[in-house]
Scaffold this motif. Structure first.
Motif, PDB file in Angstrom:
ATOM      1  N   VAL A   1       7.555  -0.168  -5.257  1.00 35.50           N
ATOM      2  CA  VAL A   1       6.197  -0.421  -4.836  1.00 35.50           C
ATOM      3  C   VAL A   1       5.868   0.368  -3.674  1.00 35.50           C
ATOM      4  N   LEU A   2       4.498   1.280  -3.730  1.00 38.80           N
ATOM      5  CA  LEU A   2       4.201   2.262  -2.909  1.00 38.80           C
ATOM      6  C   LEU A   2       2.925   1.514  -2.426  1.00 38.80           C
ATOM      7  N   CYS A   3       2.801   1.702  -1.110  1.00 41.26           N
ATOM      8  CA  CYS A   3       1.388   1.546  -0.767  1.00 41.26           C
ATOM      9  C   CYS A   3       0.863   2.618   0.209  1.00 41.26           C
ATOM     10  N   LEU A   4      -0.145   3.310  -0.448  1.00 39.22           N
ATOM     11  CA  LEU A   4      -0.597   4.664   0.383  1.00 39.22           C
ATOM     12  C   LEU A   4      -1.783   4.386   1.179  1.00 39.22           C
ATOM     13  N   PRO A   5      -1.540   4.897   2.490  1.00 39.08           N
ATOM     14  CA  PRO A   5      -2.774   4.904   3.370  1.00 39.08           C
ATOM     15  C   PRO A   5      -3.798   5.761   2.908  1.00 39.08           C
ATOM     16  N   ALA A   6      -5.001   5.712   3.349  1.00 41.58           N
ATOM     17  CA  ALA A   6      -6.300   6.408   3.013  1.00 41.58           C
ATOM     18  C   ALA A   6      -6.047   7.902   3.000  1.00 41.58           C
ATOM     19  N   ALA A   7      -5.261   8.347   4.018  1.00 43.73           N
ATOM     20  CA  ALA A   7      -5.181   9.857   4.026  1.00 43.73           C
ATOM     21  C   ALA A   7      -4.341  10.339   2.894  1.00 43.73           C
ATOM     22  N   TYR A   8      -3.366   9.527   2.405  1.00 42.25           N
ATOM     23  CA  TYR A   8      -2.230   9.778   1.259  1.00 42.25           C
ATOM     24  C   TYR A   8      -3.347   9.711  -0.135  1.00 42.25           C
ATOM     25  N   VAL A   9      -4.121   8.736  -0.265  1.00 44.21           N
ATOM     26  CA  VAL A   9      -4.917   8.399  -1.325  1.00 44.21           C
ATOM     27  C   VAL A   9      -5.994   9.635  -1.404  1.00 44.21           C
ATOM     28  N   ARG A  10      -6.290  10.354  -0.476  1.00 46.12           N
ATOM     29  CA  ARG A  10      -7.341  11.399  -0.572  1.00 46.12           C
ATOM     30  C   ARG A  10      -6.612  12.652  -0.806  1.00 46.12           C
ATOM     31  N   ALA A  11      -5.166  12.580  -0.407  1.00 43.92           N
ATOM     32  CA  ALA A  11      -4.504  13.927  -0.747  1.00 43.92           C
ATOM     33  C   ALA A  11      -4.065  14.264  -2.107  1.00 43.92           C
ATOM     34  N   VAL A  12      -3.727  13.090  -2.688  1.00 46.27           N
ATOM     35  CA  VAL A  12      -3.349  12.772  -4.191  1.00 46.27           C
ATOM     36  C   VAL A  12      -4.602  13.148  -5.277  1.00 46.27           C
ATOM     37  N   PRO A  13      -4.555  14.162  -5.936  1.00 45.43           N
ATOM     38  CA  PRO A  13      -5.725  14.487  -6.756  1.00 45.43           C
ATOM     39  C   PRO A  13      -5.647  13.480  -7.805  1.00 45.43           C
ATOM     40  N   GLY A  14      -6.944  13.069  -7.886  1.00 45.18           N
ATOM     41  CA  GLY A  14      -7.238  12.130  -9.005  1.00 45.18           C
ATOM     42  C   GLY A  14      -6.943  10.591  -8.766  1.00 45.18           C
ATOM     43  N   LEU A  15      -6.349  10.278  -7.481  1.00 40.55           N
ATOM     44  CA  LEU A  15      -5.900   8.935  -7.245  1.00 40.55           C
ATOM     45  C   LEU A  15      -7.315   8.316  -6.746  1.00 40.55           C
ATOM     46  N   VAL A  16      -7.528   7.090  -7.146  1.00 33.31           N
ATOM     47  CA  VAL A  16      -8.414   6.296  -6.620  1.00 33.31           C
ATOM     48  C   VAL A  16      -7.904   4.889  -6.114  1.00 33.31           C
ATOM     49  N   PRO A  17      -8.230   4.830  -4.638  1.00 30.88           N
ATOM     50  CA  PRO A  17      -8.063   3.351  -4.124  1.00 30.88           C
ATOM     51  C   PRO A  17      -8.243   2.052  -4.850  1.00 30.88           C
ATOM     52  N   ASN A  18      -7.075   1.424  -4.791  1.00 28.85           N
ATOM     53  CA  ASN A  18      -7.337   0.122  -5.276  1.00 28.85           C
ATOM     54  C   ASN A  18      -7.210  -1.205  -4.347  1.00 28.85           C
ATOM     55  N   VAL A  19      -7.217  -1.235  -3.417  1.00 31.21           N
ATOM     56  CA  VAL A  19      -7.031  -2.303  -2.441  1.00 31.21           C
ATOM     57  C   VAL A  19      -7.686  -1.919  -1.117  1.00 31.21           C
ATOM     58  N   SER A  20      -8.250  -3.126  -0.311  1.00 31.82           N
ATOM     59  CA  SER A  20      -8.655  -2.713   0.930  1.00 31.82           C
ATOM     60  C   SER A  20      -7.610  -2.685   1.904  1.00 31.82           C
ATOM     61  N   GLY A  21      -7.829  -2.182   3.077  1.00 32.77           N
ATOM     62  CA  GLY A  21      -7.021  -2.119   4.033  1.00 32.77           C
ATOM     63  C   GLY A  21      -7.398  -3.271   5.215  1.00 32.77           C
ATOM     64  N   GLY A  22      -8.310  -3.858   5.073  1.00 33.83           N
ATOM     65  CA  GLY A  22      -8.748  -4.863   6.028  1.00 33.83           C
ATOM     66  C   GLY A  22      -7.797  -6.085   6.186  1.00 33.83           C
ATOM     67  N   TYR A  23      -7.515  -6.268   7.323  1.00 36.31           N
ATOM     68  CA  TYR A  23      -6.613  -7.363   7.428  1.00 36.31           C
ATOM     69  C   TYR A  23      -6.691  -8.213   8.984  1.00 36.31           C
ATOM     70  N   VAL A  24      -7.682  -7.875   9.608  1.00 31.80           N
ATOM     71  CA  VAL A  24      -7.787  -8.547  10.753  1.00 31.80           C
ATOM     72  C   VAL A  24      -8.764  -9.620  10.595  1.00 31.80           C
ATOM     73  N   GLN A  25      -8.543 -10.749  11.354  1.00 33.19           N
ATOM     74  CA  GLN A  25      -9.365 -11.969  11.277  1.00 33.19           C
ATOM     75  C   GLN A  25     -10.510 -11.852  11.837  1.00 33.19           C
ATOM     76  N   ASN A  26     -10.838 -10.826  13.116  1.00 36.11           N
ATOM     77  CA  ASN A  26     -12.054 -11.004  13.606  1.00 36.11           C
ATOM     78  C   ASN A  26     -12.988 -10.042  13.005  1.00 36.11           C
ATOM     79  N   SER A  27     -14.042 -10.978  12.369  1.00 37.68           N
ATOM     80  CA  SER A  27     -15.133 -10.177  11.462  1.00 37.68           C
ATOM     81  C   SER A  27     -15.834  -8.937  12.285  1.00 37.68           C
ATOM     82  N   ASP A  28     -15.949  -8.876  13.618  1.00 36.65           N
ATOM     83  CA  ASP A  28     -16.515  -7.790  14.154  1.00 36.65           C
ATOM     84  C   ASP A  28     -15.685  -6.731  14.384  1.00 36.65           C
TER      85      ASP A  28
END
Length: 179
Positions: free
Chosen positions: A31-58
Motif C-alpha cells: 500500500v502506497l500513500c503519496l503526498p501531494a508533491a508526488y501526486v502532482r509529479a505522477v502524470p494522470g494521477l488524481v488524489p483520492n483522500v484528504s490529508g487533513g488529520y488535525v483536530q483543531n478546525s482552525d
C-alpha cells in the motif's frame, strides 16, 4: 535450519518459482500513500483522500480537500500507461504471459510503479503545509511502515495519511492480502 538441526522438511522448502511469485506480489500488494508533491509529479494521477488529520478546525491542515493518493502499487501501475513498456520488457525476459485486458493489474506491475516513484522528482507547491508551519519543498525520506496484526486498515491507514500529509512517501507491505 543448520546441518546440526537436520534437513529442511520438504513442506517448508521454498522453490525458486514460489519465491519469485511472492517477491512480485509483495510489491504489487504494498500500500502506497503519496503526498501531494508526488501526486502532482505522477502524470494522470488524481488524489483520492484528504490529508487533513488535525483536530483543531482552525488549523490550515484540516481539510476535506483530496490531496493525497492511497492505493496498492499494482493499482498505481495500472492507472498509469507509463509502466506499460517496463512491464512488457520484464514479461519478455521472464516469459510471463501478457495481461488479457488493457489496464488490468497483473503480477509484477507494482515493481515498475515503485521503481518509477524512486526516480520521480516531487513537485511541491506553496500550499504544501506541514506540522510546525513548515513546507514540503525539501525532499523528505520515504517511510516503510509495517502494520500491526490488523493489517492495512483502520488506524494504520490514518497513520499512513499523517506521514504522507507531512510530505513523506509511505510504503506499507500488506501481509494480510494472501500473496
Amino acid at each position: 535450519m543448520t546441518e546440526a538441526e537436520g534437513p529442511v522438511p520438504p513442506e517448508l522448502e521454498v522453490t525458486a518459482e514460489e519465491l519469485k511469485h511472492v517477491q512480485a506480489n509483495v510489491y504489487d500488494h504494498t500500500v502506497l500513500c503519496l503526498p501531494a508533491a508526488y501526486v502532482r509529479a505522477v502524470p494522470g494521477l488524481v488524489p483520492n483522500v484528504s490529508g487533513g488529520y488535525v483536530q483543531n478546525s482552525d488549523d490550515p491542515r484540516v481539510s476535506d480537500v483530496k490531496t493525497l493518493w492511497v492505493g496498492r502499487a499494482a493499482e498505481l501501475a495500472a492507472a498509469m500507461g507509463k509502466f506499460k513498456a517496463a512491464t512488457a520488457e520484464r514479461r519478455a525476459e521472464t516469459g510471463e504471459p501478457a495481461a488479457s485486458e488493457p489496464g488490468s493489474v497483473s503480477s509484477g506491475d507494482g515493481v515498475a510503479a515503485i521503481e518509477f516513484l524512486a526516480n520521480v522528482e516531487p513537485k511541491s507547491a506553496p500550499s504544501d503545509v506541514v506540522r510546525g508551519g513548515g513546507d514540503c519543498s525539501a525532499a523528505k525520506p520515504a517511510v516503510v511502515f509495517v502494520s500491526g496484526s490488523s493489517g492495512v486498515a483502520g488506524d494504520t491507514l490514518r497513520y499512513l495519511r499523517i506521514l504522507a500529509a507531512e510530505g513523506h512517501l509511505v510504503l506499507c507491505p500488506d501481509d494480510f492480502c494472501g500473496w
